[in-house]
Design a protein around this motif. Structure first.
Motif, PDB file in Angstrom:
ATOM      1  N   SER A 258       0.825  -1.120  -0.003  1.00 34.90           N
ATOM      2  CA  SER A 258      -0.137  -0.125   0.055  1.00 34.90           C
ATOM      3  C   SER A 258       0.973   1.258  -0.038  1.00 34.90           C
ATOM      4  O   SER A 258       1.338   1.799   1.099  1.00 34.90           O
ATOM      5  N   LEU A 292       0.403   1.065 -13.153  1.00 30.61           N
ATOM      6  CA  LEU A 292      -0.578   0.565 -12.453  1.00 30.61           C
ATOM      7  C   LEU A 292      -0.244   0.879 -10.769  1.00 30.61           C
ATOM      8  O   LEU A 292       0.913   0.460 -10.276  1.00 30.61           O
ATOM      9  N   THR A 293      -1.082   1.422 -10.045  1.00 30.15           N
ATOM     10  CA  THR A 293      -1.058   1.495  -8.732  1.00 30.15           C
ATOM     11  C   THR A 293      -2.131   0.695  -7.927  1.00 30.15           C
ATOM     12  O   THR A 293      -3.314   0.864  -8.075  1.00 30.15           O
ATOM     13  N   TYR A 294      -1.453  -0.195  -7.010  1.00 26.80           N
ATOM     14  CA  TYR A 294      -2.379  -0.862  -6.293  1.00 26.80           C
ATOM     15  C   TYR A 294      -2.216  -0.773  -4.900  1.00 26.80           C
ATOM     16  O   TYR A 294      -1.103  -0.623  -4.347  1.00 26.80           O
ATOM     17  N   LYS A 296      -3.404  -2.167  -1.178  1.00 26.10           N
ATOM     18  CA  LYS A 296      -4.045  -3.169  -0.574  1.00 26.10           C
ATOM     19  C   LYS A 296      -5.168  -2.692   0.612  1.00 26.10           C
ATOM     20  O   LYS A 296      -6.328  -3.263   0.486  1.00 26.10           O
ATOM     21  N   HIS A 311      -9.240  -0.266  -5.188  1.00 25.06           N
ATOM     22  CA  HIS A 311      -7.767  -0.721  -4.768  1.00 25.06           C
ATOM     23  C   HIS A 311      -6.872  -0.302  -5.950  1.00 25.06           C
ATOM     24  O   HIS A 311      -5.489  -0.294  -5.704  1.00 25.06           O
ATOM     25  N   THR A 312      -7.356  -0.075  -7.130  1.00 23.41           N
ATOM     26  CA  THR A 312      -6.479   0.055  -8.225  1.00 23.41           C
ATOM     27  C   THR A 312      -6.746   1.378  -9.090  1.00 23.41           C
ATOM     28  O   THR A 312      -7.789   1.787  -9.025  1.00 23.41           O
ATOM     29  N   TYR A 314      -4.935   2.645 -13.022  1.00 23.34           N
ATOM     30  CA  TYR A 314      -4.003   2.542 -13.948  1.00 23.34           C
ATOM     31  C   TYR A 314      -4.282   3.704 -15.205  1.00 23.34           C
ATOM     32  O   TYR A 314      -5.202   4.329 -15.184  1.00 23.34           O
TER      33      TYR A 314
END
Length: 399
Positions: A258, A292-294, A296, A311-312, A314
């Motif tokens: 995160s 891509l940004t994830y 958690k 959660h994501t 892009y």
């Protein structure tokens, strides 16, 4: 009437011809003086090797016990009449290697050579197989660097300027495994890990908290286009080890996965090698990039530009990466990494700089400066500009 026949031009140098004539005369004298038992004598090599002045010839000629060796007469005759043909001296040969003793005892074979030759059988290859070992080339190259920095600062409670005691440490590990088959293909892998911990007396909520935290993998697959340019597919993935906290604050600002950033890109790499191998590295230019940004923990989503409850996120854009190492002096080096990404709606720029001062094989000092600009994150006190800096002294080991 002029004779039209062409005359053959003698191309043999005069010096060589004179030496050949001298050898012919010497050979005739030796043949007339040689006896049957001397036919296989190997002492006469000195007459047919490059002409050398031997000290023993003059000594034998003036010796009372001299037996009239025809070889010595021949060499002495050449020394006195044609000194210009002498090219070496016995002293020069001794400097090169041991001189063969020309007076070794002659060995006359008791049997003819034909009797000692073993007749080759038709299936010799089958009876005497030969094992051939072919070593496979190793195209892998492994590199690594480890460092551990320790800090301690003590301030008494009644110190006139105030302040607080604190302890901190920073550990870094860099591992590389690179494959290059020297036939236009290469595959590079780099894993970077940094973790810094600190403890301060004034923080009553946390026993320890992180000051530096990074896990980052960089992989490249390249196909050579020219001497220094490669068509390259690059992948960068990064996250951190533990929660990020502030002194006397229970808020969690980031955590493991995160966020997690994944950035594949397609472009070209330029291999840098300048200043006699002191400046090395690569420059990656990618007109096609994916980001891509994830996150958690959905509670932290808004801090990294992800919509609440998701959660994501892009987007697509372009990317550039400078990864260079410059050995400024034998004990000073500078590593820099400039990463830039734009989706044409947001801009992210990271510039990491590490200057290392090496005191000996194991002790070094680092100066780390890390400015960062990200207009896709939450705006802070200094706008979208962020900054991190530290100076450390400690243990370092590389291979």
């Amino acid at each position: 009437m002029r004779n039209s026949r062409s005359h053959k031009v003698d191309t043999v140098p005069v010096l060589v011809k004179s030496y050949m004539d001298s050898l012919s005369v010497s050979k005739a004298k030796i043949d007339s003086a040689a006896v049957e038992s001397d036919v296989n004598d190997g002492r006469y090599y000195r007459l047919f090797a490059p002409l050398t002045f031997y000290h023993g010839v003059a000594g034998d000629m003036f010796s009372l016990e001299h037996d009239g060796d025809e070889q010595d007469y021949t060499l002495a005759n050449i020394y006195m009449n044609r000194p210009d043909l002498v090219r070496n001296t016995e002293r020069q040969l001794e400097l090169v290697g041991p001189v063969i003793n020309p007076y070794q005892e002659s060995v006359t074979p008791e049997t003819e050579l034909v009797q000692k030759v073993v007749k080759k059988t038709e299936n010799a290859d089958i009876e005497a197989p030969v094992d051939i070992f072919v070593a496979k080339p190793n195209f892998w190259k492994f590199l690594g660097n480890y460092s551990l920095q320790l800090f301690q600062n003590y301030v008494s409670d009644n110190w006139y300027k105030g302040g607080e005691s604190n302890y901190s440490m920073l550990g870094t590990v860099t591992l590389q495994a690179n494959y290059n088959n020297k036939q236009r293909f290469r595959w590079e892998n780099k894993l970077e890990m940094r973790l810094g911990l600190q403890n301060s007396k004034g923080d009553t909520l946390h026993t320890v908290r992180s000051s530096e935290d990074l896990i980052r993998y960089t992989g490249k697959v390249g196909l050579q286009a020219t001497k220094r340019w490669y068509y390259t597919l690059q992948l960068i993935a990064s996250t951190q080890f533990m929660r990020s906290l502030k002194s006397n604050d229970r808020t969690v600002y980031s955590d493991f996965l995160s966020p997690l950033y994944i950035n594949p890109s397609l472009g070209m790499d330029y291999t840098v090698n300048a200043f006699k191998n002191r400046l090395t590295g690569s420059i990656h230019l990618a007109p096609i990039a994916y980001n891509l940004t994830y996150v958690k923990d959905s509670k932290l989503a808004s801090r990294f530009g992800v919509e609440e409850g998701k959660h994501t996120k892009y987007d697509f854009g372009s990317e550039v990466t400078f990864d260079l190492a410059w050995k400024i002096a034998d004990n000073i080096s500078w590593k820099t990494r400039l990463y830039g990404y734009t989706s044409y709606k947001r801009v992210l720029v990271e510039w990491e700089n590490t200057v290392t001062f090496i005191f000996n094989k194991y002790i070094s000092s680092n100066v780390f400066i890390y400015p960062r600009f990200d207009d896709g994150a939450k705006r802070g006190k200094h706008g979208y500009m962020q900054m991190k800096e530290f100076i450390s002294l400690g243990f370092n080991y590389g291979f």
